[in-house]
Design a protein around this motif. Structure first.
Motif, short mmCIF file in Angstrom:
data_model
loop_
_atom_site.label_atom_id
_atom_site.label_comp_id
_atom_site.label_asym_id
_atom_site.label_seq_id
_atom_site.Cartn_x
_atom_site.Cartn_y
_atom_site.Cartn_z
N VAL A 88 -0.92 -4.94 8.59
CA VAL A 88 -0.07 -4.04 7.81
C VAL A 88 -0.90 -3.29 6.77
O VAL A 88 -0.77 -2.07 6.60
CB VAL A 88 1.06 -4.84 7.12
CG1 VAL A 88 1.76 -3.99 6.07
CG2 VAL A 88 2.06 -5.32 8.16
N ILE A 89 -1.74 -4.04 6.07
CA ILE A 89 -2.59 -3.41 5.05
C ILE A 89 -3.57 -2.44 5.70
O ILE A 89 -3.84 -1.35 5.18
CB ILE A 89 -3.33 -4.48 4.24
CG1 ILE A 89 -2.32 -5.31 3.43
CG2 ILE A 89 -4.35 -3.86 3.30
CD1 ILE A 89 -2.92 -6.51 2.74
N LYS A 96 -2.43 5.60 2.06
CA LYS A 96 -2.02 5.69 0.66
C LYS A 96 -3.17 5.63 -0.34
O LYS A 96 -2.94 5.79 -1.53
CB LYS A 96 -1.03 4.56 0.36
CG LYS A 96 0.27 4.64 1.16
CD LYS A 96 1.25 3.57 0.73
CE LYS A 96 2.57 3.70 1.48
NZ LYS A 96 3.57 2.68 1.04
N THR A 97 -4.38 5.35 0.12
CA THR A 97 -5.49 5.22 -0.81
C THR A 97 -6.69 6.03 -0.32
O THR A 97 -6.71 6.53 0.80
CB THR A 97 -5.92 3.75 -0.97
OG1 THR A 97 -6.34 3.25 0.30
CG2 THR A 97 -4.79 2.90 -1.50
N PHE A 407 -4.32 -10.48 -0.62
CA PHE A 407 -3.49 -9.65 0.27
C PHE A 407 -2.20 -9.23 -0.43
O PHE A 407 -1.78 -8.07 -0.36
CB PHE A 407 -3.16 -10.42 1.55
CG PHE A 407 -4.25 -10.37 2.59
CD1 PHE A 407 -5.23 -9.41 2.55
CD2 PHE A 407 -4.29 -11.31 3.61
CE1 PHE A 407 -6.23 -9.36 3.51
CE2 PHE A 407 -5.28 -11.27 4.58
CZ PHE A 407 -6.26 -10.30 4.53
N PHE A 408 -1.56 -10.18 -1.10
CA PHE A 408 -0.30 -9.88 -1.79
C PHE A 408 -0.51 -8.84 -2.89
O PHE A 408 0.30 -7.93 -3.06
CB PHE A 408 0.29 -11.16 -2.38
CG PHE A 408 0.93 -12.08 -1.37
CD1 PHE A 408 1.23 -11.63 -0.09
CD2 PHE A 408 1.24 -13.39 -1.69
CE1 PHE A 408 1.81 -12.46 0.85
CE2 PHE A 408 1.83 -14.23 -0.76
CZ PHE A 408 2.11 -13.76 0.51
N ARG A 416 2.22 -0.79 -3.02
CA ARG A 416 3.61 -0.80 -3.51
C ARG A 416 4.60 -0.90 -2.34
O ARG A 416 5.54 -0.11 -2.21
CB ARG A 416 3.90 0.45 -4.36
CG ARG A 416 3.01 0.53 -5.59
CD ARG A 416 3.40 1.66 -6.52
NE ARG A 416 2.52 1.71 -7.67
CZ ARG A 416 2.63 0.94 -8.75
NH1 ARG A 416 3.60 0.05 -8.81
NH2 ARG A 416 1.77 1.06 -9.76
N ASP A 417 4.34 -1.88 -1.52
CA ASP A 417 5.16 -2.09 -0.32
C ASP A 417 5.77 -3.49 -0.36
O ASP A 417 5.36 -4.35 -1.13
CB ASP A 417 4.31 -1.91 0.93
CG ASP A 417 5.13 -1.46 2.13
OD1 ASP A 417 6.36 -1.69 2.12
OD2 ASP A 417 4.55 -0.88 3.06
N LYS A 418 6.74 -3.71 0.51
CA LYS A 418 7.39 -5.01 0.60
C LYS A 418 6.66 -5.89 1.63
O LYS A 418 5.95 -5.39 2.50
CB LYS A 418 8.85 -4.85 1.01
CG LYS A 418 9.71 -4.14 -0.03
CD LYS A 418 11.15 -4.03 0.45
CE LYS A 418 12.02 -3.33 -0.58
NZ LYS A 418 13.44 -3.21 -0.13
#
Length: 698
Positions: A88-89, A96-97, A407-408, A416-418
């Protein structure tokens, strides 16, 4: 949706268990398949070929079972928790970066993944086999600075992942990285050959490259890389995924060699143990330990009495006075022996102490005689299972949780994701921690003991060895029972008969094993040479054949190799068949294992066996296609899985200990280079065959 939820709730406990059992069974059987072949082979070789029983067989069997269970838990946790997070990351980070954040994440990911590798802990355990005076720098890095060793390896992997991401983004060729890194490592290793301390570190450094490419690092890095490649322009995710394993195996070698060079000047040169502890070397010798008491404890447990006295300025009285304090002061005992337990001190006195040291602890001859009965034979102070579990549990938490928190933080604060599927991911993390704990316990109790046992006994094929684990102390011994025999050449020898396991057996009488004052004889059984004469060619051939089969068989059982074979067959459109790749890699690993055993038995400097193949690889890499270069160089990484690494390391260290070489490293590194050479060579043939087919069709 509501009806589905209600139907799930209506399922009984027995039905849920019935659904779960086949799934769990499948996962466990997958790990059994990866473990069974090499474990059964090692056990059969020792018990059938060498005819030597497995020491502590019940503990070893329990440990192997725990390894299987732990690996099943760990891999399930990896796929449920860590890998989905990484993927996911990997997908959202490039969206986004900017590049600096991506590279920073990649670097930290490499470091964290290394700590989470199940096999990384085996490096620390290897320190127990190295004598401080034989290889001071190696001893320092494997013991006092073992954490620094892991840190340096992790930084090396972090740098490798960083460059791997740059390759994913820009489609860079792997070849320049290989030329530069192999060139630097070859020069560094050749220089180390002429440094008394560095030459013993070379094997460990190159073996570290094999330890890092395990079941955590590779999937997580590939998950990130595939995510990046989906966003970046140019390059395909499939082909770009290859090559990262190569970088993750080369950079750590450079990191460990650099670590050794950094600490080179603070350690003494290899020397005799008495000189090692002498006053003139004291300041540098002390650098190898946390404090003076730890140094004394090491000397008491590993050095001869005259070397121990050197620590007390040559005064036996001072030494005995210190031992007397050890008996009375539990805090001092802990600083010297690591534990306050008085039994540890008594066991040391009987097993390793000289007469004056024993009397300093037991005070009078009668008490000493009673102790000799109670502590006869080879006895170790057993570690509590709870202590083993807690220690490895703590290590598992320290390895997995920081990576998870990282990771969190990236997911919540940077992206800024769930958290996707939070219940599955949390469950996966818990399973990963539990699995790693159990796996490490299993390595400690099972795989390491088995590998060391087999390695220690293999030399009986070509030479006579002492079976230390079967040592017995015969009390109330009387020299009157000693008899004489004569050999055909006229040489006389002494022996006596003893009742061993309800059988009367002749035992050679060795004067040095007889303690006349306490009337005890220490009998150490011997074995070998089993095949041919002492150090004959037949015995050596048996050992080399054993090494080849072990490498070949262990490689066939690696699940990652099967996956790589499918990927290669797909990329080459069937030209390089999966079965051909598997056989080629397995043969390469077998040859590498064989060369590794040659290195240990004949004490051949690793550089002589390792650098020529790598220099040859540079030439073949130059004339090979990028496709086969990526395949070949990555094939080495998939052969060193979490089962193979601890077993092979333990076997190598066991052989080295038995044949009295300074260190037993190098097998893993040779088992890594030979598959690359084999695959590239076959790749040239396959490429030539493919071109011929294209010309015919044209």
């Amino acid at each position: 949706m509501a009806s589905t939820q209600q139907s799930i709730e209506k399922i009984s406990i027995n039905q849920k268990i019935g659904l779960l059992v086949p799934y769990v069974k499948k996962r466990i059987m997958a790990q059994v398949q990866s473990v069974a072949l090499i474990v059964i082979y090692l056990i059969c070789f020792q018990t059938i070929v060498l005819n030597i029983a497995i020491s502590e067989a019940a503990i070893v069997a329990t440990g192997i079972s725990v390894v299987v269970l732990g690996l099943a838990f760990f891999m399930e946790g990896l796929f449920l928790g860590l890998m989905p997070l990484g993927e996911v990351i990997g997908i959202k980070l490039p969206q986004k970066t900017k590049l600096p954040i991506i590279l920073t994440f990649a670097f930290i990911l490499g470091i964290g993944a290394t700590f989470a590798e199940p096999a990384i802990g085996i490096l620390k355990a290897a320190g127990a086999y190295v004598k401080a005076w034989d290889a001071p720098l190696l001893f320092l890095i494997l013991n006092k600075y073992s954490n620094y060793l892991v840190y340096s390896v992790s930084v090396g992997v972090g740098i490798a992942v960083l460059f791997g991401m740059l390759r994913f983004l820009y489609g860079w060729s792997l070849k320049p990285f290989i030329y530069i890194l192999v060139g630097i490592l070859s020069a560094f290793s050749f220089w180390s050959l002429f440094q008394p301390n560095m030459k013993f570190l070379t094997g460990l450094a190159w073996d570290c490259g094999a330890v890092t490419t395990g079941p955590v690092t590779v999937p997580l890095v590939l998950a990130l890389g595939i995510g990046i490649c989906r966003i970046a322009s140019g390059g395909t995710s499939e082909s770009s995924g290859l090559g990262v394993v190569t970088l993750a195996s080369l950079f750590p070698i450079l990191a460990v060699l650099s670590l050794g060079a950094f600490y080179l000047n603070i350690v003494p040169h290899p020397t005799e143990e008495a000189k090692f502890f002498a006053r003139e070397n004291r300041s540098k010798t002390l650098n190898l330990f946390n404090d003076k008491n730890e140094m004394i404890g090491y000397a008491l447990q590993n050095a001869q009495a005259n070397s121990q006295i050197a620590l007390f300025d040559g005064s036996q009285e001072k030494m005995l006075e210190f031992i007397g304090k050890l008996k009375k002061d539990p805090i001092l005992r802990k600083s010297v022996f690591g534990k306050e337990d008085i039994e540890l001190l008594k066991n040391w006195a009987v097993q390793k102490g000289i007469e004056s040291q024993r009397l300093a602890i037991f005070c009078e001859p009668n008490a000493l005689k009673e102790a000799l009965k109670n502590y006869s034979g080879v006895k170790n102070i057993k570690t509590s299972p709870v202590d083993v579990l807690l220690r490895n549990g703590k290590a598992a938490v320290q390895a997995i949780i920081p990576l998870t928190i990282f990771f969190f933080l990236v997911l919540f604060l940077v992206l800024r994701d769930k958290l996707p599927r939070p219940d599955e991911i949390i469950l996966g993390i818990i399973l990963a921690v539990v699995g790693m704990c159990l796996f490490n316990v299993g390595i400690e109790l099972g795989l390491s003991k088995l590998g060391n046992s087999v390695g220690s006994n293999i030399p009986s094929s070509f030479t006579k060895i002492s079976l230390i684990n079967e040592r017995q102390t015969i009390i109330n011994f009387n020299e009157d029972i000693v008899q004489s025999a004569i050999k055909p050449n006229g040489e006389k020898e002494k022996f006596f008969h003893a009742n061993i396991k309800n059988e009367y057996v002749p035992i050679p009488f060795v004067q040095s094993a007889y303690d006349a004052s306490n009337k005890q004889y220490i009998y150490t059984p011997t074995k070998g040479p089993l095949f041919g004469e002492e150090k004959g060619i037949l015995g050596f051939l048996v050992v080399l054949l054993f090494a080849f089969i072990m490498g070949y068989g262990a490689t066939l059982a690696e699940p990652a190799l099967n996956a790589l074979g499918l990927k290669v067959e797909e990329l080459t459109v069937g030209t390089f068949e999966k079965s051909l790749l598997i056989r080629t890699v397995a043969s390469g690993v077998g040859i590498g294992m064989l060369l590794g055993v040659v290195k240990i038995i004949w004490n051949v400097p690793l550089v002589y066996l390792l650098i020529p193949p790598y220099l040859l690889l540079l030439i073949i890499t130059k004339i090979s296609t990028e496709e086969f270069v990526n395949i070949a160089w990555d094939s080495a990484g998939v052969t060193t899985g979490p089962i193979t690494v601890p077993l092979v390391l333990a076997v190598g260290l066991g052989i080295g200990k038995q044949v009295n070489v300074v260190e037993g490293f190098g097998i893993l590194s040779l088992a890594s280079v030979c598959p690359i050479l084999a695959v590239l060579t076959v790749g040239l043939y396959v490429n030539k065959k493919r071109k011929a087919m294209q010309q015919e069709s044209a």
